[in-house]
Design a protein around this motif. Structure first.
Motif, PDB file in Angstrom:
ATOM      1  N   TYR A 112       9.723  -3.183  -8.048  1.00 41.88           N
ATOM      2  CA  TYR A 112       8.917  -4.388  -7.523  1.00 41.88           C
ATOM      3  C   TYR A 112       9.996  -4.850  -6.372  1.00 41.88           C
ATOM      4  N   TRP A 113      11.170  -4.915  -6.716  1.00 41.27           N
ATOM      5  CA  TRP A 113      12.279  -5.501  -5.394  1.00 41.27           C
ATOM      6  C   TRP A 113      12.335  -4.655  -4.357  1.00 41.27           C
ATOM      7  N   ILE A 114      12.368  -3.270  -4.801  1.00 47.29           N
ATOM      8  CA  ILE A 114      12.410  -2.418  -3.489  1.00 47.29           C
ATOM      9  C   ILE A 114      11.013  -2.636  -2.586  1.00 47.29           C
ATOM     10  N   ALA A 115       9.887  -2.715  -3.421  1.00 47.69           N
ATOM     11  CA  ALA A 115       8.460  -2.550  -2.595  1.00 47.69           C
ATOM     12  C   ALA A 115       8.647  -4.005  -1.877  1.00 47.69           C
ATOM     13  N   ALA A 116       9.007  -5.079  -2.408  1.00 51.09           N
ATOM     14  CA  ALA A 116       8.970  -6.279  -1.564  1.00 51.09           C
ATOM     15  C   ALA A 116       9.719  -6.288  -0.475  1.00 51.09           C
ATOM     16  N   SER A 117      10.984  -5.740  -0.558  1.00 52.09           N
ATOM     17  CA  SER A 117      11.963  -5.641   0.657  1.00 52.09           C
ATOM     18  C   SER A 117      11.501  -4.756   1.536  1.00 52.09           C
ATOM     19  N   TRP A 118      10.804  -3.767   1.017  1.00 55.46           N
ATOM     20  CA  TRP A 118      10.213  -2.903   2.103  1.00 55.46           C
ATOM     21  C   TRP A 118       9.056  -3.456   3.085  1.00 55.46           C
ATOM     22  N   CYS A 119       8.232  -4.183   2.275  1.00 55.07           N
ATOM     23  CA  CYS A 119       7.075  -4.767   2.752  1.00 55.07           C
ATOM     24  C   CYS A 119       7.741  -5.831   3.810  1.00 55.07           C
ATOM     25  N   ALA A 120       8.621  -6.515   3.696  1.00 54.88           N
ATOM     26  CA  ALA A 120       9.193  -7.781   4.113  1.00 54.88           C
ATOM     27  C   ALA A 120       9.160  -7.577   5.865  1.00 54.88           C
ATOM     28  N   PRO A 121       9.747  -6.472   6.353  1.00 54.45           N
ATOM     29  CA  PRO A 121       9.819  -6.411   7.747  1.00 54.45           C
ATOM     30  C   PRO A 121       8.587  -6.151   8.392  1.00 54.45           C
ATOM     31  N   LEU A 172       5.272   6.311  -7.001  1.00 56.94           N
ATOM     32  CA  LEU A 172       4.251   7.126  -6.346  1.00 56.94           C
ATOM     33  C   LEU A 172       3.098   6.324  -5.610  1.00 56.94           C
ATOM     34  N   ALA A 173       2.592   5.277  -6.106  1.00 59.19           N
ATOM     35  CA  ALA A 173       1.554   4.653  -5.486  1.00 59.19           C
ATOM     36  C   ALA A 173       1.828   3.340  -5.015  1.00 59.19           C
ATOM     37  N   LEU A 174       2.827   2.431  -5.599  1.00 58.21           N
ATOM     38  CA  LEU A 174       3.004   1.336  -4.883  1.00 58.21           C
ATOM     39  C   LEU A 174       3.992   1.335  -3.807  1.00 58.21           C
ATOM     40  N   LEU A 175       5.125   2.182  -3.756  1.00 55.24           N
ATOM     41  CA  LEU A 175       6.248   2.417  -2.858  1.00 55.24           C
ATOM     42  C   LEU A 175       5.553   3.359  -1.923  1.00 55.24           C
ATOM     43  N   ASN A 176       4.474   3.851  -2.242  1.00 54.46           N
ATOM     44  CA  ASN A 176       3.859   4.736  -1.308  1.00 54.46           C
ATOM     45  C   ASN A 176       3.917   4.731   0.221  1.00 54.46           C
ATOM     46  N   LEU A 219      -2.499 -11.073   4.391  1.00 49.29           N
ATOM     47  CA  LEU A 219      -2.434 -11.858   3.275  1.00 49.29           C
ATOM     48  C   LEU A 219      -3.307 -10.935   2.303  1.00 49.29           C
ATOM     49  N   LEU A 220      -4.653 -10.726   2.668  1.00 48.54           N
ATOM     50  CA  LEU A 220      -5.554 -10.080   1.968  1.00 48.54           C
ATOM     51  C   LEU A 220      -4.888  -8.679   1.470  1.00 48.54           C
ATOM     52  N   GLY A 221      -4.242  -7.893   2.304  1.00 47.04           N
ATOM     53  CA  GLY A 221      -3.791  -6.565   1.935  1.00 47.04           C
ATOM     54  C   GLY A 221      -2.583  -7.067   0.970  1.00 47.04           C
ATOM     55  N   LEU A 222      -1.821  -8.065   0.981  1.00 43.44           N
ATOM     56  CA  LEU A 222      -0.875  -8.356  -0.010  1.00 43.44           C
ATOM     57  C   LEU A 222      -1.165  -8.601  -1.426  1.00 43.44           C
ATOM     58  N   ALA A 223      -2.371  -9.471  -1.110  1.00 43.99           N
ATOM     59  CA  ALA A 223      -3.163  -9.566  -2.511  1.00 43.99           C
ATOM     60  C   ALA A 223      -3.648  -8.460  -3.287  1.00 43.99           C
ATOM     61  N   GLY A 224      -4.058  -7.350  -2.421  1.00 44.77           N
ATOM     62  CA  GLY A 224      -4.352  -5.955  -3.102  1.00 44.77           C
ATOM     63  C   GLY A 224      -3.190  -5.349  -3.522  1.00 44.77           C
ATOM     64  N   ILE A 225      -1.916  -5.435  -3.046  1.00 45.01           N
ATOM     65  CA  ILE A 225      -0.871  -4.755  -3.454  1.00 45.01           C
ATOM     66  C   ILE A 225      -0.447  -5.565  -4.707  1.00 45.01           C
ATOM     67  N   ALA A 226      -0.571  -6.804  -4.565  1.00 46.46           N
ATOM     68  CA  ALA A 226      -0.122  -7.565  -5.917  1.00 46.46           C
ATOM     69  C   ALA A 226      -1.185  -7.275  -6.916  1.00 46.46           C
ATOM     70  N   LEU A 227      -2.373  -6.794  -6.952  1.00 41.80           N
ATOM     71  CA  LEU A 227      -3.285  -6.473  -7.919  1.00 41.80           C
ATOM     72  C   LEU A 227      -2.852  -5.185  -8.449  1.00 41.80           C
ATOM     73  N   MET A 228      -2.390  -4.213  -7.417  1.00 36.08           N
ATOM     74  CA  MET A 228      -1.873  -2.874  -7.899  1.00 36.08           C
ATOM     75  C   MET A 228      -0.491  -2.882  -8.760  1.00 36.08           C
ATOM     76  N   ALA A 229       0.308  -3.968  -8.329  1.00 34.82           N
ATOM     77  CA  ALA A 229       1.601  -4.071  -8.995  1.00 34.82           C
ATOM     78  C   ALA A 229       1.168  -4.440 -10.507  1.00 34.82           C
ATOM     79  N   TRP A 230       0.378  -5.197 -10.682  1.00 37.01           N
ATOM     80  CA  TRP A 230      -0.106  -5.474 -12.005  1.00 37.01           C
ATOM     81  C   TRP A 230      -0.575  -4.449 -12.779  1.00 37.01           C
TER      82      TRP A 230
END
Length: 479
Positions: free
Chosen positions: A74-83, A199-203, A169-180
């Motif tokens: 989750y930390w890797i995914a968040a840090s990759w999304c941030a920039p 395979l899916a979240l960090l894709n 923000l809508l896309g991030l909401a979808g990503i959060a649902l995927m993470a759950w």
């Protein structure tokens, strides 16, 4: 049968190094596409090099994913999304279409009847920002998404920057649902949750096309997988059936289908599985309840939003008006058209229509076969739905790299062999560098990709020479 990727022997491969090297590649991509005035060939070269760096790091992390805690992923995914939240919209101009469709709906005009040129004016700056392919076409999306785009238009007007931010923000909401949902779905099939997240979240396709590209597929996939998890949770094989959870799941998947209708395939497969497992009275409830639930949600969204049912009319025609060069059926049509031109005949459009029809028939046949296998308990419903999405890509008339996310999300939680997962990862890696990060002429694109290959290859060679690129040898794992 292996349920996780083969475990690596201890060879010193550093997850932290891969994590931050991938982050660096993303930062390079964001910087060179920010409009700092570089020549287009350098934007392509450095951008693709940054993309390739991220893809290679992602593949490297995949070799160790089974041993990584979910929190680390989750930390890797968040840090990759941030920039990428600060990046210009990349790889596609669809966000301009979202802006136009939201403004049309905000004006009270039926966006399922007219396109931006007619509704906003052919000389409108918003219309001119839309690809010329879509200026005269109505919205191809469901009423849930158009209603959201309308709300954003009310808030942001025709200003692109806040429009992009709100859609992200809508896309991030979808990503959060995927993470759950992804790790929970994976456990139901016996797949490592960490591998499913890798395979899916960090894709890379999530990074490039949901966060950077601002596509609504992220919201659709997130709602779909979360809804499927709720349905399966409510109808778990152990314990009493919980109708409230099933109803919530049907609501979520139906909402996803009201963004993009393809999401309904997930509900169909889970419904077949529930029908198979139910008592005779339960089968009646499933057979009537799931379609009724989907219909009720759709009617509520269509009427409650005031958008009506015009979206049903445009389902089969809008996106197919442009001949997608990635669609195999279209490629066959282009081939026949090319041969026809040698003999002075213009056969391209007719050939594409014929092959699209053949593809539709084959796709329906494949989907029906997968449903039957699911009903006979020879295939998990999530796996069947994932393969159905794959069939849509192979036989459908329109293919875009972000469409691969439909099948990745479900196959990531249902593929039970390392070989299958690495094939899917390989396809994702290819699609992850397929689209350039900037427009340019053919010469700029070719030279840019060649320079990127030289850059990345040179870096890998130098690391290998200095023994800074450790090899990972795999041992068999039965866990």
């Amino acid at each position: 049968m292996q349920n996780v990727l083969p475990a690596p022997e201890k060879t010193g491969l550093n997850i932290g190094t891969l994590h931050w090297a991938g982050f660096t590649g993303i930062v390079v991509l964001v910087l060179v596409t920010s409009g700092i005035g570089l020549p287009s060939v350098l934007v392509v070269a450095l951008g693709v090099a940054g993309m390739a760096t991220l893809v290679l790091c992602w593949l490297g992390i995949g070799r160790l994913a089974a041993e990584l805690p979910r929190r680390r992923l989750y930390w890797i995914a968040a840090s990759w999304c941030a920039p990428l939240l600060a990046a210009r919209p990349l790889f596609s101009g669809d966000i301009n279409s979202y802006l136009a469709q939201g403004l049309i709906a905000a004006k009270g005009i039926d966006t399922y009847l007219v396109g931006p040129a007619e509704a906003l004016g052919a000389d409108s700056p918003v219309t001119l920002s839309v690809s010329h392919y879509w200026r005269d076409t109505p919205a191809p999306y469901g009423p849930a998404f158009v209603a959201l785009a309308r709300t954003i238009a009310h808030l942001a007007g025709d200003d692109l920057l806040p429009t992009v931010s709100l859609h992200r923000l809508l896309g991030l909401a979808g990503i959060a649902l995927m993470a759950w949902a992804l790790p929970r779905l994976a456990r139901r099939v016996g797949v490592s949750p960490s591998i499913a997240l890798w395979l899916a979240l960090l894709n890379p396709l999530v990074l490039w096309h949901v966060v950077a590209g601002v596509h609504n597929d992220g919201l659709m996939v997130g709602l779909m997988v979360a809804g499927l998890e709720l349905v399966l949770m409510g109808a778990a094989k152990t314990g009493a059936v919980r109708p409230a959870l099933i109803a919530a799941g049907v609501l979520a998947v139906s909402a996803a289908a009201n963004v993009k209708i393809v999401a309904v395939a997930g509900l169909l497969f889970v419904g077949v599985d529930l029908f198979r497992r139910a008592t005779p009275l339960g089968r009646v409830a499933v057979a009537l309840g799931l379609p009724a639930g989907f219909a009720a949600v759709t009617v509520a969204i269509s009427l409650g939003s005031g958008l009506g049912f015009g979206w049903v009319r445009v389902l089969s025609g809008v996106s197919g008006q442009v001949h997608s060069w990635m669609a195999p059926t279209n490629e066959l049509g282009f081939l026949v058209g090319g041969v026809g031109k040698l003999f002075g005949a213009d056969l391209t459009d007719s050939a594409i229509k014929v092959f699209s029809l053949i593809g539709a028939i084959l796709g329906l046949a494949v989907g029906a076969r997968l449903l039957w296998l699911t009903y006979r308990e020879k295939m998990h419903p999530l796996y069947g739905a994932g393969l159905t999405f794959a069939a849509m890509l192979v036989f459908g008339p329109v293919v875009q790299p972000w469409y691969l996310l439909w099948t990745v999300a479900l196959l990531a939680v249902s593929l039970t062999t390392a070989r299958g997962r690495w094939i899917l990862a390989g396809i994702s890696a290819v699609f992850g560098v397929l689209l350039p990060p900037a427009n340019g002429g053919a010469l700029s694109l070719v030279l840019g990709y060649l320079i990127a290959v030289v850059l990345v290859g040179g870096i890998l060679f130098a690391l290998k020479r200095k023994n800074l690129l450790p090899e990972v040898r795999f041992r068999k794992s039965r866990t």
